[in-house]
Enzyme design. Structure first.
Site, PDB file in Angstrom:
ATOM      1  N   SER A  40       0.804  -1.225   0.000  1.00 17.03           N
ATOM      2  CA  SER A  40       0.000   0.000   0.000  1.00 17.03           C
ATOM      3  C   SER A  40       0.834   1.270   0.000  1.00 17.03           C
ATOM      4  O   SER A  40       0.330   2.344  -0.337  1.00 17.03           O
ATOM      5  CB  SER A  40      -0.948   0.020   1.208  1.00 17.03           C
ATOM      6  OG  SER A  40      -0.226  -0.050   2.420  1.00 17.03           O
ATOM      7  N   ASP A 346      -3.963   7.799   8.344  1.00 17.85           N
ATOM      8  CA  ASP A 346      -5.036   6.979   8.914  1.00 17.85           C
ATOM      9  C   ASP A 346      -4.561   6.024  10.009  1.00 17.85           C
ATOM     10  O   ASP A 346      -5.280   5.104  10.377  1.00 17.85           O
ATOM     11  CB  ASP A 346      -5.721   6.182   7.799  1.00 17.85           C
ATOM     12  CG  ASP A 346      -4.759   5.263   7.045  1.00 17.85           C
ATOM     13  OD1 ASP A 346      -3.589   5.140   7.474  1.00 17.85           O
ATOM     14  OD2 ASP A 346      -5.168   4.675   6.025  1.00 17.85           O
ATOM     15  N   HIS A 349      -0.900   4.635   7.169  1.00 18.01           N
ATOM     16  CA  HIS A 349      -0.302   5.221   5.972  1.00 18.01           C
ATOM     17  C   HIS A 349       0.020   6.702   6.177  1.00 18.01           C
ATOM     18  O   HIS A 349      -0.600   7.368   6.999  1.00 18.01           O
ATOM     19  CB  HIS A 349      -1.254   5.051   4.784  1.00 18.01           C
ATOM     20  CG  HIS A 349      -1.676   3.640   4.573  1.00 18.01           C
ATOM     21  ND1 HIS A 349      -2.894   3.153   5.027  1.00 18.01           N
ATOM     22  CD2 HIS A 349      -1.042   2.587   3.999  1.00 18.01           C
ATOM     23  CE1 HIS A 349      -2.990   1.870   4.721  1.00 18.01           C
ATOM     24  NE2 HIS A 349      -1.871   1.498   4.102  1.00 18.01           N
TER      25      HIS A 349
END
Length: 382
Positions: A40, A346, A349
Site C-alpha cells: 500500500s 489513517d 499510511h
C-alpha cells in the site's frame, strides 16, 4: 490535456539533480517507463480494482476524489514519476481508463514478499504477493509485446509499452513491511529474525526474474520504521516502561525493522555481484521516515502519533472514511482540518505531505549508498 502533461507544461517539475556525490560526471538517465512492485505504500489502484474501492476522504488533497491510494494524495511513487517526468502509474489490475505506455504498477495494498496463508478478509493481507506480482509482470510483458506487434496503426499502440523500453525502464520495489506486521501478529521476535533470510531471498528471486527478462535498473526501498505507526498504540494506551523509544515508537518492532534492513542491504550487495549488468540502488527509506518522525515539530508537522483521518478516542476506533457505533451513536471517521501538517493519514499510511517530505530526502541520492545515487542517475552501475 492529461494532468501530468499540464504539470510539465506549467513548469511544475524542477530540474532533476544531475550532480551527486560520486557521480559528478554521469549523465542523467532517460527512463521511458517505471514498473513498480510493492504494497500500500506504492499502490496506485490495484487493491481497489481487485476488491472494494478505497472511499473518500482518501485522495482529497490532490486528486479531489478517491484515487486508489491509501493517502489523502500522492505517494512516494507518484513523486518518483514526477521527478522522472513520467505520468502517474496505472495499476495493472485496473481494467478501465488505463495507459501503460510509460509503465505499470503491480503493487497492491496488503501485499507481502512471501505468500500469505490467510485471506484478505481476515487481516487485509493481499493475495498478490511479490511472486504473483512478478508473474503478472511477465504476463504483461509478453502480452503487450504481442499486441504491439499486431497493432495496425500508431493509435492502436499509443497505450502500449514499446517492447524495447523494458530494458531501459526503471524497476522500483517497496515491499516487506507487511511481512513484518504479519510476523508481529503471529510470531515471536526470535521467530521473525529466523525468517528474515528466506523473506529476503524471495525478494532477490523477484529481482533476478526481472533481470532475466532484460531489466537492468532497479531502485529498491528498504522498510520503514513500522514501530512508529500510530496503529500500534490504538489498543495499548498504557505501554510498560521501555516499550516505546524517545519518539513514541515501539522499540522492539523498530529493532526488527533495522535488522531486516541490515540483512536487506547485504543481500543487495550480493545481488550486484550475481547480476553483473544490473544497476541496483538500495534506498534507506527507514532513515528518511525516522528522521521525519524524530524532527516532526521542527519540520512543521504535528505530533507523529496523531492521526489525521478517522475517529480514535481511547479504545473506540472508527477507521478513516467509515461509519461505526460508539456508545450507541453512529460516528463517522472524518479527515482533519489540515492534513498537510500531519505525518500519519489513517494510523497506518502517511499523508501526502509526509510522502513528499520523504521523497525529497531520498530522490536526490543522499540516502542511497555505494555511491550516493540520485534517481535520475539510477541506470548507472556503481
Amino acid at each position: 490535456m492529461e494532468l501530468w502533461k499540464l504539470l510539465v507544461a506549467s513548469g511544475f517539475f524542477l530540474a532533476s539533480w544531475v550532480l551527486g556525490a560520486g557521480g559528478e560526471n554521469l549523465p542523467a538517465c532517460s527512463f521511458p517507463a517505471i514498473y513498480n512492485f510493492g504494497d500500500s505504500n506504492s499502490d496506485t489502484g490495484g487493491i481497489s480494482a481487485a476488491f472494494e474501492p478505497i472511499r473518500a476522504p482518501y485522495g482529497e488533497a490532490f486528486f479531489h476524489k478517491p484515487a486508489g491510494r491509501d493517502s489523502d494524495g500522492r505517494l512516494i511513487i507518484d513523486f518518483i514519476a514526477e521527478r522522472l517526468r513520467l505520468p502517474y502509474l496505472s495499476a495493472y489490475l485496473n481494467s478501465l481508463g488505463t495507459n501503460y505506455r510509460h509503465g505499470a504498477n503491480f503493487a497492491t495494498g496488503g501485499s507481502t514478499i512471501r505468500r500469505p496463508n490467510e485471506t484478505i478478509f481476515e487481516y487485509g493481507i493481499s493475495p498478490f504477493s511479490l511472486d504473483m506480482q512478478t508473474a503478472q509482470f511477465l504476463q504483461f510483458k509478453a502480452r503487450s509485446a504481442e499486441l504491439y506487434r499486431q497493432a495496425k496503426n500508431p493509435s492502436d499502440r499509443s497505450t502500449l509499452p514499446n517492447p524495447q523500453d523494458f530494458a531501459k525502464a526503471l524497476y522500483t520495489f517497496d515491499i516487506g513491511q507487511n511481512d513484518l506486521s504479519v510476523g508481529f501478529r503471529k510470531l515471536s521476535f526470535d521467530q521473525i529474525r529466523a525468517a528474515l533470510p528466506d523473506i529476503l531471498n524471495q525478494l532477490a528471486t523477484a529481482v533476478r526474474r526481472i533481470y532475466e527478462q532484460g531489466g537492468r535498473s532497479f531502485w529498491i526501498h528498504n522498510t520503514g520504521p513500522i514501530g512508529c505507526l500510530p496503529v500500534n498504540l490504538f489498543y495499548n494506551l498504557n505501554p510498560p516502561p521501555g516499550y516505546l523509544d524517545d519518539h513514541g515508537c515501539v522499540k522492539g518492532q523498530n529493532d526488527i525493522a533495522i535488522e531486516f534492513n541490515r540483512q536487506f542491504k547485504d543481500r543487495v550487495i550480493k545481488l550486484r555481484a550475481e547480476l553483473p549488468q544490473a544497476a541496483i540502488t538500495y534506498v534507506d527509506v527507514y532513515a528518511a521516515k525516522y528522521g521525519l518522525i524524530s524532527n516532526a515539530k521542527t519540520e512543521g508537522f504535528a505530533d507523529p502519533m496523531k492521526v489525521c483521518c478517522g475517529y480514535h478516542v481511547k479504545y473506540d476506533h472508527v477507521w478513516c472514511g467509515n461509519k461505526g457505533m460508539v456508545n450507541g451513536s453512529e460516528v463517522y471517521g472524518p479527515s482533519c482540518q489540515n492534513p498537510s501538517s500531519y505525518i500519519s493519514w489513517d494510523g497506518v499510511h502517511y499523508t501526502q505531505g509526509a510522502n513528499q517530505w520523504v521523497a525529497n530526502h531520498i530522490l536526490n541520492g543522499s540516502l542511497s549508498s555505494n555511491p550516493p545515487t540520485p534517481i535520475t542517475q539510477a541506470c548507472h552501475r556503481s
